[in-house]
Structure formats: structure tokens, C-alpha cells
Design an enzyme around this catalytic site. Structure first.
Site, mmCIF file in Angstrom:
data_model
loop_
_atom_site.group_PDB
_atom_site.id
_atom_site.type_symbol
_atom_site.label_atom_id
_atom_site.label_comp_id
_atom_site.label_asym_id
_atom_site.label_seq_id
_atom_site.Cartn_x
_atom_site.Cartn_y
_atom_site.Cartn_z
ATOM 1 N N ASP A 125 11.604 -2.781 4.344
ATOM 2 C CA ASP A 125 11.091 -1.960 5.437
ATOM 3 C C ASP A 125 9.766 -2.486 5.965
ATOM 4 O O ASP A 125 9.482 -2.381 7.162
ATOM 5 C CB ASP A 125 10.922 -0.516 4.964
ATOM 6 N N ASN B 230 6.130 4.007 12.162
ATOM 7 C CA ASN B 230 6.203 4.949 11.042
ATOM 8 C C ASN B 230 5.227 6.110 11.191
ATOM 9 O O ASN B 230 5.625 7.233 11.437
ATOM 10 C CB ASN B 230 5.937 4.224 9.724
#
Length: 388
Positions: A180, A276
Site C-alpha cells: 500500500d 489516505n
């Protein structure tokens, strides 16, 4: 973001229609009766026969809200308003022109990714005749620069350097090899429009990396041909306004510089696109952080604790969920606000619409400054007078 299509059975949800003042009552009653008959029929038959004869129509779209209220009132039409949630299964990739260039991003200092990286680059350049962009620091790895057999392939690469070269209009799609963190880094390279991202799970975390490298050739071919599903992920547009204070100075007739103690303020603005979350914390200080949180110009609360997390639906599965927030589907247009170890028991994670403007700044009675980071990068100090 490109995603793999699951082979299992699709979930089908049917939403009841809204009624307005112009609806025909008989027609609505007839539809309701038909639904009751269908429900009774499906319950009375066996599960095997019901699954083969009765299948509900696929509809994951959110129902359109009523826009008329009574005989004269109605909602002012806004072309920018989000009226429904798109069915994730209907989002497909298409190309206006055949793709010619691809950016390959590899996790740095990971020896296990050297062979997959070389194998993928050879496939893209020799088989698919693609223009491959690679970051300059990747090719500086001794394991790559010292490989004579791979040297002929690297001469065909187009290289770039982070924060120095702009490749936003040169890359057709992106392939990530890592976890990620590698995908978040790829997002940070494109502060405007982001090309489609194909992420292979070759790292420690794989929430955002659905592809397996074992069958990379067929999967990359499907993407190049435009035969792939996509998932749209929203990002936060963040502006950091810094308050720069300088003392005014004047020069007398003899050329001597005199200061009168007046302070001249100027604002320095920086902008980021965040996939994010934005994290505001107390940094190295032992005091609690005190930051004011505004929603569309209205003070919502003062966050007293270790900090606050402002995350996207994608980021709701990262730091936010560890701090006690709920997970949000990527297709839901929302922003998650999560306190970090709040001093007040009444402040819990809240979800606000994606179109609102949030403002975060230090409270007047804050004892210390705060620190902010954007997807774990670009960490900087927030002082009195600064705001996000």
C-alpha cells in the site's frame, strides 16, 4: 484504481421507488401488490427453485431523492450535486486511444522485487512495445545497474526524478510493485489527474493491491486492451496556509535601518492531494494538542488529545480504523474525522459529506504547536496563525 472481478455470485439489491405528488396511486399500489406476491412466492418455494426462477434485478445505485415538496416547492437544481452512488460493478476502463506509455514503480530497497521488476519490464518493452518510465533512483540500485543482461533494456527506459520532473501528461497508466505504501507514493507523484493504477501485491500490506503477480501477463494485456474493472477513489485537496511574520523596517535619511516593532504578516500557501489521510498530532511535545475544527466556516468542536485524523474512504481502513473509526466503501462520497485518543469521551468519529470544507487551526489557548503529515509524508509544523 483497477481491480479484479470476483468470480462469485453478485449481490443484488432493489431499491423502492420514491413517490411524489404526481404519482398514480393505483400504479403504486399495483407495484406494491406485485412485490408482496413475489415475496410470498419466493418464500413458499424451495431455495433451489427460487434461486433458479427468481433473481432480483441488479441495482446498487442509491435511490434518487425527491426534488418536489407539495404542490409548489421544489429543490433548486445543482449540476455539481452527487445524486446517487454508482454501481461498482458497472465501472469499466476504456481508452480514447491505445496506451503507449506506462510508469513502473518498484518498492525501494527490496531485493525480492528485483526479478519481478525485470521480468515485467522485459515483457512491457519487448512484447508489448510500451514506453516504460522508471524513477531514476530505482536504476541506481547496484543489483540493477550491475546486471549486464538487463542493461540493454534499461537503455530504452525514460527516467525521471521526484519533485523535479513532471510526467503527469506523459504516462498512460501505472503499475505498482509493492504494498500500500508504494501505491500511496504513486498517488503523490500526480497532484492533478491520476492515470489508472494497477497494483500488484508484493509488499507487507495489501488492502489496495488486488492483483497477483503470478498471472501478470494476461492481466496487463487485459488492461492494455481496455478489458478491466475500475474502482474510483477520491482524494483530499489540502491547502496549508502559513503565517509568516516579519518586523517592519524603515530607512532614515542617513541610511540607517530603523525598526519600530510593527509586524508585517504574509501568507504562504501550499497544496497537496491526499489519498489516505491528513494527520494533525502533537508531535514531540508532551502536552495535549488543542486544535479547532471548522465545518464550512462553523466551529464544530475543539479537539483536545493526541490529534485528529481527516481521512478519505480509502484511508478509513488505515490509521483511522486503528483509532476507532468505521470502514467506508470507496464509492461513498464522504470524509471521515477521527480523534486520536481524545480527552473528551463525547467526541467520537464522525462522517461528513465529501463536498464540505474543513478548516483546522490551533486553538488560542494551545500550549504548543502541532504537526501535520499527508499520507505519512511532507511532515511539517503548524504554529499559531497557520491553518489547514
Amino acid at each position: 484504481w483497477l481491480s479484479e472481478m470476483d468470480g462469485g455470485e453478485e449481490v443484488r439489491v432493489e431499491a423502492a421507488p420514491y413517490c411524489c405528488s404526481n404519482c398514480d396511486g393505483g400504479e403504486v399500489a399495483g407495484r406494491s401488490l406485485a412485490r408482496r406476491n413475489r415475496k410470498t412466492r419466493s418464500l413458499s418455494t424451495s431455495s433451489a427453485s427460487s434461486s433458479s426462477e427468481y433473481r432480483r434485478p441488479q441495482s446498487l445505485h442509491g435511490p434518487s431523492p425527491v426534488t418536489t415538496f407539495g404542490p409548489k416547492a421544489c429543490m433548486l437544481q445543482n449540476p455539481h450535486a452527487v445524486m446517487h452512488i454508482q454501481d461498482p460493478a458497472s465501472q469499466r476502463l476504456t481508452w480514447n486511444k491505445p496506451p503507449k506509455s506506462v510508469l513502473v514503480i518498484k518498492k525501494i530497497r527490496d531485493a525480492s522485487l528485483l526479478e519481478p521488476f525485470k521480468e515485467l519490464c522485459i515483457f512491457l518493452t519487448e512484447v508489448k512495445n510500451m514506453i516504460v518510465y522508471v524513477e531514476n533512483k530505482v536504476l541506481e540500485d547496484p543489483a540493477i545497474s550491475g546486471d549486464e543482461n538487463f542493461g540493454a533494456i534499461t537503455k530504452k527506459f525514460c527516467t525521471f526524478r521526484e519533485d523535479l520532473d513532471d510526467i503527469s501528461n506523459r504516462v498512460d497508466f501505472i503499475i505498482c510493485l509493492g504494498g500500500d505504501g508504494t501505491l500511496l507514493y504513486a498517488s503523490s507523484l500526480f497532484q492533478e489527474s491520476v492515470p489508472p493504477v494497477m497494483a500488484f501485491h508484493l509488499g507487507s500490506l495489501g488492502f489496495l493491491t488486488p492483483f497477483k503477480f503470478d498471472t501478470y501477463q494476461s492481466q496487463v494485456t487485459q488492461v492494455i486492451e481496455g478489458n478491466a474493472a475500475i474502482i474510483l477513489r477520491s482524494r483530499l485537496k489540502v491547502r496549508v496556509l502559513k503565517e509568516n511574520s516579519e518586523k517592519k523596517a524603515r530607512v532614515d535619511e542617513k541610511g540607517i535601518i530603523l525598526t519600530n516593532g510593527d509586524i508585517e504578516s504574509s501568507r504562504k500557501a501550499m497544496q497537496y492531494q491526499v489519498l489516505n489521510e491528513v494527520v494533525v498530532d502533537r508531535g514531540p511535545s508532551s502536552y495535549l494538542s488543542n486544535v479547532d475544527l471548522f465545518l464550512d466556516g462553523h466551529l464544530i468542536t475543539t479537539v483536545q488529545g493526541d490529534g485528529v485524523i481527516v481521512s478519505t474512504p480509502t484511508g478509513s481502513t488505515a490509521y483511522a480504523v486503528a483509532a476507532g473509526a468505521s470502514m467506508i466503501h470507496p464509492n461513498v462520497p464522504a470524509i471521515m474525522i477521527t480523534p486520536i485518543c481524545p480527552h473528551s469521551l463525547s467526541f467520537r468519529p464522525i462522517v461528513v459529506p465529501a463536498g464540505v470544507e474543513l478548516k483546522i487551526m490551533l486553538s488560542r489557548d494551545a500550549r504548543n504547536t502541532a504537526w501535520v503529515s499527508f499520507d505519512g509524508r511532507k511532515r511539517q509544523e503548524i504554529c499559531h496563525g497557520d491553518r489547514l
